[in-house]
Design a protein around this motif. Sequence first.
Motif, PDB file in Angstrom:
ATOM      1  N   ASP A 162       8.750  -2.803  11.902  1.00 46.60           N
ATOM      2  CA  ASP A 162       7.647  -1.980  11.414  1.00 46.60           C
ATOM      3  C   ASP A 162       7.346  -2.156   9.937  1.00 46.60           C
ATOM      4  OD1 ASP A 162       7.547  -0.077  13.936  1.00 46.60           O
ATOM      5  OD2 ASP A 162       9.644  -0.192  13.336  1.00 46.60           O
ATOM      6  N   GLY A 163       8.112  -2.996   9.249  1.00 48.65           N
ATOM      7  CA  GLY A 163       8.031  -3.031   7.793  1.00 48.65           C
ATOM      8  C   GLY A 163       6.653  -3.322   7.244  1.00 48.65           C
ATOM      9  N   GLU A 164       5.987  -4.348   7.761  1.00 50.15           N
ATOM     10  CA  GLU A 164       4.680  -4.722   7.226  1.00 50.15           C
ATOM     11  C   GLU A 164       3.659  -3.621   7.453  1.00 50.15           C
ATOM     12  OE1 GLU A 164       1.406  -8.349   7.696  1.00 50.15           O
ATOM     13  OE2 GLU A 164       3.468  -8.619   8.395  1.00 50.15           O
ATOM     14  N   ALA A 165       3.667  -3.031   8.657  1.00 43.71           N
ATOM     15  CA  ALA A 165       2.728  -1.949   8.956  1.00 43.71           C
ATOM     16  C   ALA A 165       3.007  -0.717   8.109  1.00 43.71           C
ATOM     17  CB  ALA A 165       2.809  -1.604  10.438  1.00 43.71           C
ATOM     18  N   ASP A 166       4.281  -0.424   7.896  1.00 41.29           N
ATOM     19  CA  ASP A 166       4.629   0.769   7.113  1.00 41.29           C
ATOM     20  C   ASP A 166       4.243   0.601   5.645  1.00 41.29           C
ATOM     21  OD1 ASP A 166       5.527   2.062   9.326  1.00 41.29           O
ATOM     22  OD2 ASP A 166       7.664   1.957   8.817  1.00 41.29           O
ATOM     23  N   LEU A 167       4.400  -0.603   5.113  1.00 41.60           N
ATOM     24  CA  LEU A 167       3.998  -0.816   3.721  1.00 41.60           C
ATOM     25  C   LEU A 167       2.478  -0.705   3.590  1.00 41.60           C
ATOM     26  CD1 LEU A 167       4.948  -1.322   0.869  1.00 41.60           C
ATOM     27  CD2 LEU A 167       4.947  -3.775   1.345  1.00 41.60           C
ATOM     28  N   ALA A 168       1.753  -1.182   4.576  1.00 41.67           N
ATOM     29  CA  ALA A 168       0.294  -1.032   4.559  1.00 41.67           C
ATOM     30  C   ALA A 168      -0.097   0.445   4.643  1.00 41.67           C
ATOM     31  CB  ALA A 168      -0.331  -1.818   5.713  1.00 41.67           C
TER      32      ALA A 168
ATOM     33  N   LEU B 258       3.626  -0.145  -9.553  1.00 46.05           N
ATOM     34  CA  LEU B 258       2.844   1.087  -9.693  1.00 46.05           C
ATOM     35  C   LEU B 258       3.519   2.131 -10.577  1.00 46.05           C
ATOM     36  CD1 LEU B 258       1.794   1.454  -5.948  1.00 46.05           C
ATOM     37  CD2 LEU B 258       0.320   0.755  -7.844  1.00 46.05           C
ATOM     38  N   GLY B 259       4.793   1.949 -10.884  1.00 45.94           N
ATOM     39  CA  GLY B 259       5.518   2.928 -11.696  1.00 45.94           C
ATOM     40  C   GLY B 259       5.856   4.205 -10.964  1.00 45.94           C
ATOM     41  N   VAL B 260       6.135   4.111  -9.655  1.00 40.04           N
ATOM     42  CA  VAL B 260       6.498   5.302  -8.884  1.00 40.04           C
ATOM     43  C   VAL B 260       8.005   5.301  -8.621  1.00 40.04           C
ATOM     44  CG1 VAL B 260       4.219   5.334  -7.799  1.00 40.04           C
ATOM     45  CG2 VAL B 260       6.136   4.254  -6.601  1.00 40.04           C
ATOM     46  N   PRO B 261       8.601   6.484  -8.405  1.00 43.93           N
ATOM     47  CA  PRO B 261      10.039   6.536  -8.092  1.00 43.93           C
ATOM     48  C   PRO B 261      10.340   5.883  -6.748  1.00 43.93           C
ATOM     49  CG  PRO B 261       9.165   8.719  -8.676  1.00 43.93           C
ATOM     50  CD  PRO B 261       7.995   7.822  -8.470  1.00 43.93           C
ATOM     51  N   ILE B 262      11.585   5.476  -6.598  1.00 42.55           N
ATOM     52  CA  ILE B 262      12.082   4.942  -5.327  1.00 42.55           C
ATOM     53  C   ILE B 262      13.179   5.878  -4.829  1.00 42.55           C
ATOM     54  CG2 ILE B 262      13.151   2.983  -4.147  1.00 42.55           C
ATOM     55  CD1 ILE B 262      12.219   1.235  -6.529  1.00 42.55           C
ATOM     56  N   THR B 263      13.099   6.269  -3.573  1.00 39.04           N
ATOM     57  CA  THR B 263      14.142   7.119  -3.013  1.00 39.04           C
ATOM     58  C   THR B 263      14.523   6.611  -1.628  1.00 39.04           C
ATOM     59  OG1 THR B 263      14.807   9.414  -2.574  1.00 39.04           O
ATOM     60  CG2 THR B 263      12.545   8.804  -1.971  1.00 39.04           C
ATOM     61  N   THR B 264      15.787   6.734  -1.297  1.00 38.86           N
ATOM     62  CA  THR B 264      16.276   6.303   0.014  1.00 38.86           C
ATOM     63  C   THR B 264      17.531   7.082   0.350  1.00 38.86           C
ATOM     64  OG1 THR B 264      16.748   4.344   1.367  1.00 38.86           O
ATOM     65  CG2 THR B 264      17.814   4.438  -0.790  1.00 38.86           C
ATOM     66  N   HIS B 265      17.927   7.008   1.627  1.00 35.89           N
ATOM     67  CA  HIS B 265      19.216   7.554   2.062  1.00 35.89           C
ATOM     68  C   HIS B 265      20.266   6.455   1.917  1.00 35.89           C
ATOM     69  CE1 HIS B 265      16.257  10.098   4.213  1.00 35.89           C
ATOM     70  NE2 HIS B 265      17.146  11.059   3.986  1.00 35.89           N
ATOM     71  N   LEU B 266      21.396   6.812   1.344  1.00 36.44           N
ATOM     72  CA  LEU B 266      22.433   5.822   1.048  1.00 36.44           C
ATOM     73  C   LEU B 266      23.802   6.353   1.456  1.00 36.44           C
ATOM     74  CD1 LEU B 266      23.400   3.192  -0.360  1.00 36.44           C
ATOM     75  CD2 LEU B 266      23.486   4.496  -2.490  1.00 36.44           C
TER      76      LEU B 266
ATOM     77  N   ALA C 222      10.612  -2.282  -3.530  1.00 36.88           N
ATOM     78  CA  ALA C 222      10.970  -2.195  -4.947  1.00 36.88           C
ATOM     79  C   ALA C 222       9.900  -2.844  -5.817  1.00 36.88           C
ATOM     80  CB  ALA C 222      12.325  -2.857  -5.177  1.00 36.88           C
ATOM     81  N   ALA C 223       9.407  -4.005  -5.388  1.00 41.10           N
ATOM     82  CA  ALA C 223       8.392  -4.695  -6.180  1.00 41.10           C
ATOM     83  C   ALA C 223       7.117  -3.862  -6.281  1.00 41.10           C
ATOM     84  CB  ALA C 223       8.088  -6.054  -5.563  1.00 41.10           C
ATOM     85  N   ARG C 224       6.688  -3.283  -5.174  1.00 41.77           N
ATOM     86  CA  ARG C 224       5.461  -2.484  -5.187  1.00 41.77           C
ATOM     87  C   ARG C 224       5.643  -1.206  -5.999  1.00 41.77           C
ATOM     88  NH1 ARG C 224       0.260  -2.214  -5.727  1.00 41.77           N
ATOM     89  NH2 ARG C 224      -0.859  -0.902  -4.234  1.00 41.77           N
ATOM     90  N   ALA C 225       6.774  -0.548  -5.836  1.00 43.47           N
ATOM     91  CA  ALA C 225       7.022   0.680  -6.594  1.00 43.47           C
ATOM     92  C   ALA C 225       7.028   0.421  -8.093  1.00 43.47           C
ATOM     93  CB  ALA C 225       8.351   1.300  -6.157  1.00 43.47           C
ATOM     94  N   ARG C 226       7.650  -0.672  -8.496  1.00 43.01           N
ATOM     95  CA  ARG C 226       7.733  -0.973  -9.930  1.00 43.01           C
ATOM     96  C   ARG C 226       6.391  -1.449 -10.479  1.00 43.01           C
ATOM     97  NH1 ARG C 226      13.809  -3.240  -8.715  1.00 43.01           N
ATOM     98  NH2 ARG C 226      14.756  -1.153  -8.769  1.00 43.01           N
TER      99      ARG C 226
END
Length: 458
Positions: A176-182, A226-234, A220-224
Amino acid sequence: MTTTAIFGAYVLTRRDGRPAVERDRWVLVEGSRIAAITPDRPAADDTHDRPGRLVLPGLLNLHNHCFSEAIARSHTEDGRGRKGGKSIVYTVLLPLSKTALTVLSPRERLAVARLGILQLLKGGATTVMEPFRNGIPEMFEAAEAMGLRFYGAPYLFSTSDAKAGPDGRVTYAGDDGEADLAAWNALHARWEGRADGRIRLAMSPHATDTCGPDLLRACAARARELGVPITTHLAQSDDEVATIRARHDGRSPAEYLDWLGLLAPDLLAAHCIASSDDDLRLMAARGATVLNCPRVFARAGRTAAFGRFAAHGIRTLVGTDGYNMDLLGELNAASLISKIAAGRAEVADSTALIDAVTGQAAAAIRRPDLGVIAPGAKADLTVVDLTHPHLQPLHDPLRALIALANRADIAQVMVDGRLLVDEGRYRHGDEADIVREGAAAIERIWDLPEARAAFEEA
């Protein structure tokens, strides 16, 4: 420009980079900004002069799930829904939230979102970061309409159809990665900066075991860009750690993200309970932030100790994970669980915990205008009534707040200079209607055969 003056017997400001309490001060708000903190009563259009109030910077809750946790509410306590004793993430939360996308109408999804945001506001939160399925844009609609400062974090998955079988073993399916990024880009184009900047987005690849290397690098590339935070479950479970080690040459989840370039100061990593001490040292060295949500793990008999992460020098914040959406209750749990885990009373002290949902939280998302009461800062305020019997007599308001207060003590909540909660009641909607409509929508999910099967005892 409307002006508002609020009197605090105690007002939390900052001194030498740390929270500091001032006595008997007025906070003057002009429009959406704080204009002054003064001992003298200022002239204002709207004045609030009530005894025994603690005026705090608006509280930041940077990890919450309105939707999925509402689905689980009162079903998953006491070990219910944990197939093979495993996490409910893959038995209840992800499968049933995905089902809700097709079963519930947009109006019903909006009702669930409104119910969650009502709870967050009445619990004292003024800024919330909310990871959720990207098919629930109604989260943005509800936040905009109800006045919350909102960082929507629509999930991105490499494999969005992760489910646990009867033995608790997780199988992963889908690409689903490509669709989710879109989809994320479309939501960013529509919502970023709405409501005078009150509505924002964060990049939210779901977790290390549901996101592959290509998607994580792209996020990560898209977030940086645009200057938006990145969050994930780790490292939110031992099984996640084992899965990542098996897939990626023995790396831990933290090492996996570091290998991909995500373990950095712009990363807000939720939970991290299965991280080793070596992982935590690596996270500290890279400047990543941990989002600690202790109560959701305590209900499963697992320790998630704020003090452990903080002791490694990691910026550690406190969020609710949607579990009761009670930030004061979460801070109390963070204090007690840390003290029990360390066997020492002085860890996770009141000042550090208040800072974790004010100044430190604002710094983690690069918002110096939030989390502080100072001239020029955003007029986001949380006001606590300290006159209740369980808070009297009172010596130290911050210790009382962490050890003794609860969400019912929240008297007022202001966001962008607009008073949303006054004397504990939401001012801009009928609370009974919001609760009834949201509960009815969730109960439609509960009636489904797959929901009844998910909630069965292990």
